[in-house]
Enzyme design. Structure first.
Site, PDB file in Angstrom:
ATOM      1  N   GLU A  84       5.710   9.751   3.273  1.00 17.19           N
ATOM      2  CA  GLU A  84       5.398   8.419   2.749  1.00 17.19           C
ATOM      3  C   GLU A  84       4.496   8.505   1.520  1.00 17.19           C
ATOM      4  O   GLU A  84       3.489   9.212   1.538  1.00 17.19           O
ATOM      5  CB  GLU A  84       4.702   7.576   3.838  1.00 17.19           C
ATOM      6  CG  GLU A  84       4.518   6.119   3.439  1.00 17.19           C
ATOM      7  CD  GLU A  84       4.067   5.228   4.606  1.00 17.19           C
ATOM      8  OE1 GLU A  84       3.580   5.758   5.623  1.00 17.19           O
ATOM      9  OE2 GLU A  84       4.220   3.992   4.473  1.00 17.19           O
TER      10      GLU A  84
ATOM     11  N   ASP B 201       5.560   0.330   3.429  1.00 17.27           N
ATOM     12  CA  ASP B 201       5.731  -0.919   4.180  1.00 17.27           C
ATOM     13  C   ASP B 201       5.458  -2.096   3.245  1.00 17.27           C
ATOM     14  O   ASP B 201       5.323  -1.915   2.042  1.00 17.27           O
ATOM     15  CB  ASP B 201       4.784  -0.922   5.396  1.00 17.27           C
ATOM     16  CG  ASP B 201       3.330  -0.786   4.963  1.00 17.27           C
ATOM     17  OD1 ASP B 201       3.068  -0.710   3.745  1.00 17.27           O
ATOM     18  OD2 ASP B 201       2.447  -0.762   5.838  1.00 17.27           O
TER      19      ASP B 201
ATOM     20  N   TYR C 281      -6.006   0.761   8.561  1.00 18.64           N
ATOM     21  CA  TYR C 281      -7.126   1.055   7.650  1.00 18.64           C
ATOM     22  C   TYR C 281      -8.433   0.627   8.297  1.00 18.64           C
ATOM     23  O   TYR C 281      -9.216  -0.128   7.750  1.00 18.64           O
ATOM     24  CB  TYR C 281      -6.906   0.387   6.288  1.00 18.64           C
ATOM     25  CG  TYR C 281      -5.708   0.977   5.584  1.00 18.64           C
ATOM     26  CD1 TYR C 281      -5.788   2.229   4.975  1.00 18.64           C
ATOM     27  CD2 TYR C 281      -4.478   0.320   5.582  1.00 18.64           C
ATOM     28  CE1 TYR C 281      -4.681   2.796   4.365  1.00 18.64           C
ATOM     29  CE2 TYR C 281      -3.360   0.883   4.970  1.00 18.64           C
ATOM     30  CZ  TYR C 281      -3.471   2.119   4.364  1.00 18.64           C
ATOM     31  OH  TYR C 281      -2.386   2.688   3.760  1.00 18.64           O
TER      32      TYR C 281
ATOM     33  N   ASP D  95       0.799  -1.229   0.000  1.00 19.53           N
ATOM     34  CA  ASP D  95       0.000   0.000   0.000  1.00 19.53           C
ATOM     35  C   ASP D  95       0.827   1.273   0.000  1.00 19.53           C
ATOM     36  O   ASP D  95       0.395   2.301  -0.485  1.00 19.53           O
ATOM     37  CB  ASP D  95      -0.942   0.025   1.221  1.00 19.53           C
ATOM     38  CG  ASP D  95      -0.177   0.169   2.526  1.00 19.53           C
ATOM     39  OD1 ASP D  95       0.739  -0.641   2.776  1.00 19.53           O
ATOM     40  OD2 ASP D  95      -0.480   1.102   3.290  1.00 19.53           O
TER      41      ASP D  95
END
Ligand SMILES: *[C@@H]1O[C@H](CO)[C@@H](O)[C@H](O)[C@H]1NC(C)=O
Ligand SMILES: *[C@@H]1O[C@H](CO)[C@@H](O)[C@H](O)[C@H]1NC(C)=O
Ligand SMILES: *[C@@H]1O[C@H](CO)[C@@H](O)[C@H](O)[C@H]1NC(C)=O
Length: 491
Positions: free
Chosen positions: A470, A82, A230, A79
């Site tokens: 990120e 990571d 999430y 995603d």
């Protein structure tokens, strides 16, 4: 006395145009940005990489994903920075890539854009391959986040998570149905057999989501794996409407139109209408469904158009209604980190709504202010140009675009030496030295768009500050369609 010229040489005219271009601060290379925006997805790939993989600093990874659950779940996308495959944002990413393709195309980049969608849908088809179950995540997120490891070296548990009738997850299942339905439209002309497969699965998975209602984060076996990463904060009702709206668009079937009409109040289509992202679908739902009112003349859907316009008016600085926050430099800003996800998703909705207004020769009114499609497109362009470098930091927030961009993105694969240069494995904690390094990432993750600057427009290029540095797939996904629009329609 010099003669007055009433026409100029072509050279003079092109110099004039060039300087105008310069003065207006235009001149972004949207075609270059589009191709990079798509290339990013290759760097996020999980599974066995194909021969035509262009991002060469990556290698095969997570080849036995799914084994822990007795299923093949190789493939898909990580995603963000990571190495977990989170199904909920992955499905939303796919929906937005597919919506972009069917709404705006991908000039000069069709094959790469379709490959980016297919990499996701091939995985989603595996995730829905067992009747009555949807696999929603691979990888233990706490253990994964505790390491700074390349995906190629990953040795944390690849736990498999799923939802079923007894442990429902309507948001993730319905978003998966939306993704499959939207992708079926994108593939309709180029691969009709694949498109049919996607659609049949979308129908089945939507039925599962609707028949077994519940939020996956209320499920005790999933809660600690999906929250706080999430977590479903906004409920699953919006995804049920969104899934039905995509099935309506993909099939033309009245059943889904009736669902969207009849459940509007029951499922709260009028709630949180000014949000759009991986968790909350309302503004996107309202814009999507408005197309059928505006262009398809389906008058029963008028309330969706009203909600869509209430939302659009919050984005117009001159409109009398309450406003979304902008930074002093002009960037849409919402607190909570990863702000560029809002910027790209909202820019997408501005352009989609502008298209629907244009196709129906309409404008919209925000109180007494008349707003034209051109105004919406100008708003979207300001956001894109900010991302690409027209901002107080004078930097592009897309890695590899322009000559100044983030060098220390919060991304394991990008910040650790490539498997190609350093084939020996780098264990969980051995990566810390690279995480802590003040040097630039060795692998330039071309096309990655970071979370972006803070509300004061400043950006410190700090790898540790994941809220700003990120990249994520759902920042890039809507921007693919946005950039495609500006490649085809420079303004
Ligand atoms: C429309 O969709 C419903 C629900 O999936 C299905 O039962 C029905 O057969 C479909 N109708 C047509 C005409 O395909
Ligand atoms: C950005 O560019 C402008 C105009 O050239 C300049 O005035 C400003 O100082 C620059 N800002 C930074 C942070 O470099
Ligand atoms: C490096 O980073 C790790 C992980 O954030 C941190 O715990 C550690 O204290 C840092 N080590 C050094 C030597 O800075």
């Amino acid at each position: 006395m010099p003669q007055l010229h009433c026409h100029h040489s072509p050279l003079f005219l092109s110099l004039l145009l060039l300087s105008l271009h310069h003065v207006l601060g235009a001149g972004h290379d949207y075609a270059d940005a589009l191709s990079k925006c798509i290339l990013f997805f290759e760097g996020q790939r999980s599974g066995r990489l194909p021969a035509r993989q262009r991002v060469r600093w990556r290698g095969d990874s997570a080849l036995s994903d799914g084994q822990a659950g007795g299923v093949d779940l190789e493939g898909g996308y990580y995603d963000a920075g990571d190495n977990v495959k989170f199904g909920f944002p992955l499905a939303f990413t796919t929906t937005m890539l597919a919506w972009g393709m069917s709404e705006f195309g991908a000039p000069g980049e069709v094959d790469n854009a379709m490959a980016a969608i297919r990499w996701a849908t091939d995985y989603l088809l595996k995730a829905v391959s067992q009747p009555g179950r949807v696999f929603v995540q691979v990888g233990d997120p706490a253990k994964d986040h505790n390491c700074w490891e390349r995906p190629e070296d990953m040795d944390t548990p690849r736990t498999v998570y799923s939802v079923d009738a007894a442990n429902p997850g309507s948001e993730v299942a319905a978003e998966t149905a939306a993704a499959l339905a939207a992708a079926s439209i994108a593939f309709r002309s180029s691969d009709s057999a694949y498109s049919q497969t996607l659609l049949q699965n979308a129908v089945r998975v939507f039925e599962f989501a609707d028949n077994h209602r519940g939020a996956y984060s209320d499920n005790p076996s999933l809660k600690s794996a999906v929250c706080p990463f999430y977590c479903d904060f906004s409920g699953y009702q919006d995804e049920l409407l969104w899934g039905a709206a995509w099935l309506r668009r993909a099939t033309g079937n009245e059943t889904y139109l009736n669902y969207v009409q009849n459940n509007e109040r029951i499922l709260g289509a009028d709630e949180n209408i000014n949000e759009f992202g991986w968790d909350n679908k309302h503004a996107g739902l309202n814009v999507l469904v408005s197309q059928e009112y505006l262009v398809g003349h389906e008058m029963s859907l008028q309330s969706y158009k009203e909600y869509a316009e209430t939302f659009i008016c919050t984005l117009i600085p001159d409109s009398p209604s309450p406003h979304i926050q902008y930074t002093p430099g002009g960037l849409i800003y919402k607190p909570g980190g990863s702000n560029m996800q809002h910027v790209s998703a909202i820019a997408f909705l501005l352009l989609a709504y502008a298209n629907y207004l244009s196709l129906s020769s309409q404008t919209l009114s925000c109180g007494t202010l008349m707003v034209s499609p051109a105004t919406l497109r100008t708003q979207a362009k300001r956001q894109v140009d900010y991302i690409l470098g027209d901002n107080p930091m004078n930097m592009s927030y897309m890695v590899g675009y322009g000559d100044r961009y983030p060098l220390r993105i919060h991304h394991r694969g990008s910040s650790l030496p490539s498997i190609v240069d350093h084939p020996q494995s780098i264990a969980c904690k051995e990566g810390s030295v690279y995480f802590n390094s003040s040097g630039p990432n060795p692998n330039v993750h071309v096309g990655a768009i970071v979370g972006g600057p803070g509300e004061d427009d400043t950006y410190n290029d700090d790898r540790g500050d994941f809220r700003l540095s990120e990249p994520t797939t759902y920042i890039n996904a809507p921007l693919v369609g946005v950039l495609a629009y500006f490649v085809a329609n420079p303004i």
